[in-house]
Design a protein around this motif. Structure first.
Motif, PDB file in Angstrom:
ATOM      1  N   THR A  77      -2.152   5.251 -21.645  1.00 36.38           N
ATOM      2  CA  THR A  77      -0.889   4.675 -22.723  1.00 36.38           C
ATOM      3  C   THR A  77       0.106   6.183 -21.430  1.00 36.38           C
ATOM      4  O   THR A  77       1.386   5.691 -21.869  1.00 36.38           O
ATOM      5  N   MET A  78      -0.517   7.559 -21.282  1.00 39.00           N
ATOM      6  CA  MET A  78       0.034   7.895 -21.189  1.00 39.00           C
ATOM      7  C   MET A  78       0.741   7.993 -19.438  1.00 39.00           C
ATOM      8  O   MET A  78       2.439   7.593 -19.468  1.00 39.00           O
ATOM      9  N   LEU A  79       0.341   7.156 -18.378  1.00 35.55           N
ATOM     10  CA  LEU A  79       0.992   6.676 -17.395  1.00 35.55           C
ATOM     11  C   LEU A  79       1.512   5.412 -17.492  1.00 35.55           C
ATOM     12  O   LEU A  79       2.949   5.524 -17.021  1.00 35.55           O
ATOM     13  N   VAL A  80       1.032   4.698 -18.524  1.00 32.47           N
ATOM     14  CA  VAL A  80       1.425   3.622 -18.898  1.00 32.47           C
ATOM     15  C   VAL A  80       2.620   3.809 -19.123  1.00 32.47           C
ATOM     16  O   VAL A  80       3.765   2.735 -19.109  1.00 32.47           O
ATOM     17  N   SER A  81       3.315   4.713 -20.224  1.00 35.32           N
ATOM     18  CA  SER A  81       4.428   4.234 -21.096  1.00 35.32           C
ATOM     19  C   SER A  81       5.487   5.726 -19.619  1.00 35.32           C
ATOM     20  O   SER A  81       6.551   4.981 -19.704  1.00 35.32           O
ATOM     21  N   ARG A  82       4.635   6.130 -18.485  1.00 34.76           N
ATOM     22  CA  ARG A  82       5.775   6.798 -17.475  1.00 34.76           C
ATOM     23  C   ARG A  82       6.128   5.239 -16.855  1.00 34.76           C
ATOM     24  O   ARG A  82       7.208   5.057 -16.186  1.00 34.76           O
ATOM     25  N   MET A  83       4.672   4.383 -16.552  1.00 33.89           N
ATOM     26  CA  MET A  83       5.250   3.086 -16.176  1.00 33.89           C
ATOM     27  C   MET A  83       6.569   2.571 -16.660  1.00 33.89           C
ATOM     28  O   MET A  83       7.627   1.893 -16.000  1.00 33.89           O
ATOM     29  N   LEU A  84       6.325   2.624 -18.160  1.00 33.13           N
ATOM     30  CA  LEU A  84       7.772   2.013 -18.575  1.00 33.13           C
ATOM     31  C   LEU A  84       8.770   2.557 -18.247  1.00 33.13           C
ATOM     32  O   LEU A  84       9.982   2.150 -18.594  1.00 33.13           O
ATOM     33  N   ASP A  85       9.143   3.947 -18.242  1.00 31.93           N
ATOM     34  CA  ASP A  85       9.807   4.205 -18.221  1.00 31.93           C
ATOM     35  C   ASP A  85      10.773   4.041 -16.566  1.00 31.93           C
ATOM     36  O   ASP A  85      11.876   3.788 -16.788  1.00 31.93           O
ATOM     37  N   VAL A  86       9.737   3.997 -15.554  1.00 33.46           N
ATOM     38  CA  VAL A  86      10.467   3.736 -14.485  1.00 33.46           C
ATOM     39  C   VAL A  86      10.846   2.502 -14.642  1.00 33.46           C
ATOM     40  O   VAL A  86      12.256   1.759 -14.102  1.00 33.46           O
ATOM     41  N   LEU A  87       9.921   1.031 -15.643  1.00 30.19           N
ATOM     42  CA  LEU A  87      10.813  -0.662 -15.223  1.00 30.19           C
ATOM     43  C   LEU A  87      11.738  -0.989 -16.142  1.00 30.19           C
ATOM     44  O   LEU A  87      12.749  -1.341 -15.947  1.00 30.19           O
ATOM     45  N   ALA A  88      11.535   0.044 -17.021  1.00 28.63           N
ATOM     46  CA  ALA A  88      12.960   0.192 -18.159  1.00 28.63           C
ATOM     47  C   ALA A  88      14.510   0.674 -17.450  1.00 28.63           C
ATOM     48  O   ALA A  88      15.753  -0.017 -17.587  1.00 28.63           O
ATOM     49  N   ALA A  89      14.140   1.422 -16.596  1.00 32.09           N
ATOM     50  CA  ALA A  89      15.263   1.930 -15.818  1.00 32.09           C
ATOM     51  C   ALA A  89      15.928   0.635 -14.820  1.00 32.09           C
ATOM     52  O   ALA A  89      17.334   0.847 -14.430  1.00 32.09           O
ATOM     53  N   ARG A  90      15.122   0.546 -14.458  1.00 35.12           N
ATOM     54  CA  ARG A  90      15.237  -0.701 -13.494  1.00 35.12           C
ATOM     55  C   ARG A  90      15.120  -2.400 -13.986  1.00 35.12           C
ATOM     56  O   ARG A  90      14.197  -3.351 -13.353  1.00 35.12           O
ATOM     57  N   ARG A  91      15.343  -2.744 -14.889  1.00 34.34           N
ATOM     58  CA  ARG A  91      14.696  -3.390 -15.666  1.00 34.34           C
ATOM     59  C   ARG A  91      14.791  -5.233 -15.544  1.00 34.34           C
ATOM     60  O   ARG A  91      13.735  -5.846 -15.280  1.00 34.34           O
ATOM     61  N   GLY A  96       7.259  -3.226  -6.363  1.00 32.01           N
ATOM     62  CA  GLY A  96       5.792  -3.293  -6.155  1.00 32.01           C
ATOM     63  C   GLY A  96       4.629  -2.376  -6.378  1.00 32.01           C
ATOM     64  O   GLY A  96       5.543  -1.289  -6.501  1.00 32.01           O
ATOM     65  N   THR A  97       3.732  -2.662  -6.358  1.00 29.52           N
ATOM     66  CA  THR A  97       2.777  -0.691  -6.639  1.00 29.52           C
ATOM     67  C   THR A  97       2.813   0.218  -5.271  1.00 29.52           C
ATOM     68  O   THR A  97       2.975   0.917  -6.359  1.00 29.52           O
ATOM     69  N   THR A  98       2.651   0.139  -4.430  1.00 36.20           N
ATOM     70  CA  THR A  98       3.489   1.255  -3.536  1.00 36.20           C
ATOM     71  C   THR A  98       4.715   1.558  -3.941  1.00 36.20           C
ATOM     72  O   THR A  98       4.900   2.842  -3.976  1.00 36.20           O
ATOM     73  N   GLU A  99       5.778   1.091  -4.556  1.00 33.16           N
ATOM     74  CA  GLU A  99       6.864   1.847  -4.994  1.00 33.16           C
ATOM     75  C   GLU A  99       6.723   2.399  -6.111  1.00 33.16           C
ATOM     76  O   GLU A  99       6.968   3.631  -6.109  1.00 33.16           O
ATOM     77  N   LEU A 100       5.314   1.917  -6.683  1.00 30.64           N
ATOM     78  CA  LEU A 100       6.019   2.897  -8.268  1.00 30.64           C
ATOM     79  C   LEU A 100       4.911   3.756  -7.933  1.00 30.64           C
ATOM     80  O   LEU A 100       5.127   4.518  -8.790  1.00 30.64           O
ATOM     81  N   VAL A 101       4.170   3.635  -7.194  1.00 32.04           N
ATOM     82  CA  VAL A 101       3.298   4.626  -7.221  1.00 32.04           C
ATOM     83  C   VAL A 101       3.839   5.735  -6.158  1.00 32.04           C
ATOM     84  O   VAL A 101       3.776   6.610  -6.706  1.00 32.04           O
ATOM     85  N   GLY A 102       4.470   6.087  -5.824  1.00 29.00           N
ATOM     86  CA  GLY A 102       5.592   6.576  -5.638  1.00 29.00           C
ATOM     87  C   GLY A 102       6.928   7.469  -6.124  1.00 29.00           C
ATOM     88  O   GLY A 102       6.293   8.436  -6.484  1.00 29.00           O
ATOM     89  N   LEU A 103       7.163   6.786  -7.344  1.00 32.06           N
ATOM     90  CA  LEU A 103       7.446   7.625  -8.341  1.00 32.06           C
ATOM     91  C   LEU A 103       7.236   7.636  -9.485  1.00 32.06           C
ATOM     92  O   LEU A 103       7.349   8.974 -10.179  1.00 32.06           O
ATOM     93  N   LEU A 104       6.046   7.450  -9.349  1.00 32.18           N
ATOM     94  CA  LEU A 104       5.201   7.773 -10.632  1.00 32.18           C
ATOM     95  C   LEU A 104       4.343   9.101  -9.677  1.00 32.18           C
ATOM     96  O   LEU A 104       3.531  10.204 -10.878  1.00 32.18           O
ATOM     97  N   GLY A 105       3.897   9.002  -8.462  1.00 30.74           N
ATOM     98  CA  GLY A 105       3.631  10.439  -8.088  1.00 30.74           C
ATOM     99  C   GLY A 105       1.764   9.859  -8.385  1.00 30.74           C
ATOM    100  O   GLY A 105       1.676  11.326  -8.536  1.00 30.74           O
ATOM    101  N   VAL A 106       1.204   9.003  -8.066  1.00 31.28           N
ATOM    102  CA  VAL A 106       0.080   8.808  -8.247  1.00 31.28           C
ATOM    103  C   VAL A 106      -0.584   7.997  -7.227  1.00 31.28           C
ATOM    104  O   VAL A 106       0.533   7.070  -6.326  1.00 31.28           O
ATOM    105  N   GLU A 107      -1.766   7.998  -6.748  1.00 25.28           N
ATOM    106  CA  GLU A 107      -2.640   7.315  -6.247  1.00 25.28           C
ATOM    107  C   GLU A 107      -2.391   5.752  -6.635  1.00 25.28           C
ATOM    108  O   GLU A 107      -2.750   5.547  -7.559  1.00 25.28           O
ATOM    109  N   LYS A 108      -3.027   4.551  -5.355  1.00 29.41           N
ATOM    110  CA  LYS A 108      -2.726   3.256  -5.998  1.00 29.41           C
ATOM    111  C   LYS A 108      -4.380   2.777  -6.749  1.00 29.41           C
ATOM    112  O   LYS A 108      -3.506   2.408  -8.044  1.00 29.41           O
ATOM    113  N   THR A 109      -5.341   3.858  -6.699  1.00 32.18           N
ATOM    114  CA  THR A 109      -6.098   3.380  -6.823  1.00 32.18           C
ATOM    115  C   THR A 109      -6.629   4.276  -8.825  1.00 32.18           C
ATOM    116  O   THR A 109      -6.896   3.353 -10.050  1.00 32.18           O
TER     117      THR A 109
END
Length: 160
Positions: A77-91, A96-109
């Motif tokens: 839920t901590m990573l999902v919350s960060r993901m929602l922060d990104v998605l809410a900023a660009r609602r 895409g996954t590639t951009e999202l992992v870059g914004l979150l600073g995590v690996e695709k896996t």
């Protein structure tokens, strides 16, 4: 009692097909869903899935539900919350996954594993299967967009 047909089994697939398989399997969570129908942004389920969900309810995310999600110290839920922060900023964008992992600073896996755990988490802790964001396969990769109702609530949730 647990339905024996819900027993989990391992299926080995080439890595390049994993997200496609996830997207395909998500279709089967809808009972009586017509694959030709798509509710788009208004569907409560990831990927525009239509209909009721086996083993869980489809209900709107409330402010209290989202507060609980955001306050959780569970790694999923901590990573999902960060993901929602990104998605809410660009609602209005599908990200895409590639951009999202870059914004979150995590690996695709890591993101893939987190999202695989998300369905189990919301079912166990919220009595539902619907995510607070949408999922769609764009032919190349998975893309995500925050649900409109969650987009309205999320900034207030983060401020609380």
């Amino acid at each position: 009692m647990v339905d024996p047909s819900d027993e989990l089994v391992s299926v080995l697939v080439p890595k390049r097909y994993v997200l496609k398989i996830y997207a395909y399997l998500a279709q089967f969570d809808a009972v009586g869903a017509d694959d030709s129908e798509d509710q788009g942004d208004n569907s409560p389920l990831p990927g525009g899935t239509v209909g009721a969900v086996t083993g869980g309810k489809v209900v709107p995310w409330t402010f209290e539900d989202l507060q609980r999600l955001a306050a959780s110290t569970n790694p999923t839920t901590m990573l999902v919350s960060r993901m929602l922060d990104v998605l809410a900023a660009r609602r209005s964008d599908w990200i895409g996954t590639t951009e999202l992992v870059g914004l979150l600073g995590v690996e695709k896996t890591k993101l893939r594993g987190t999202l695989a755990a998300l369905t189990r988490h919301v079912k166990a802790h919220y009595g539902r299967l619907n995510w607070p964001m949408k999922f769609e396969w764009n032919g190349t990769e998975a893309t995500y967009k925050i649900n409109p109702d969650v987009a309205e609530l999320w900034p207030s949730v983060r401020e609380s």
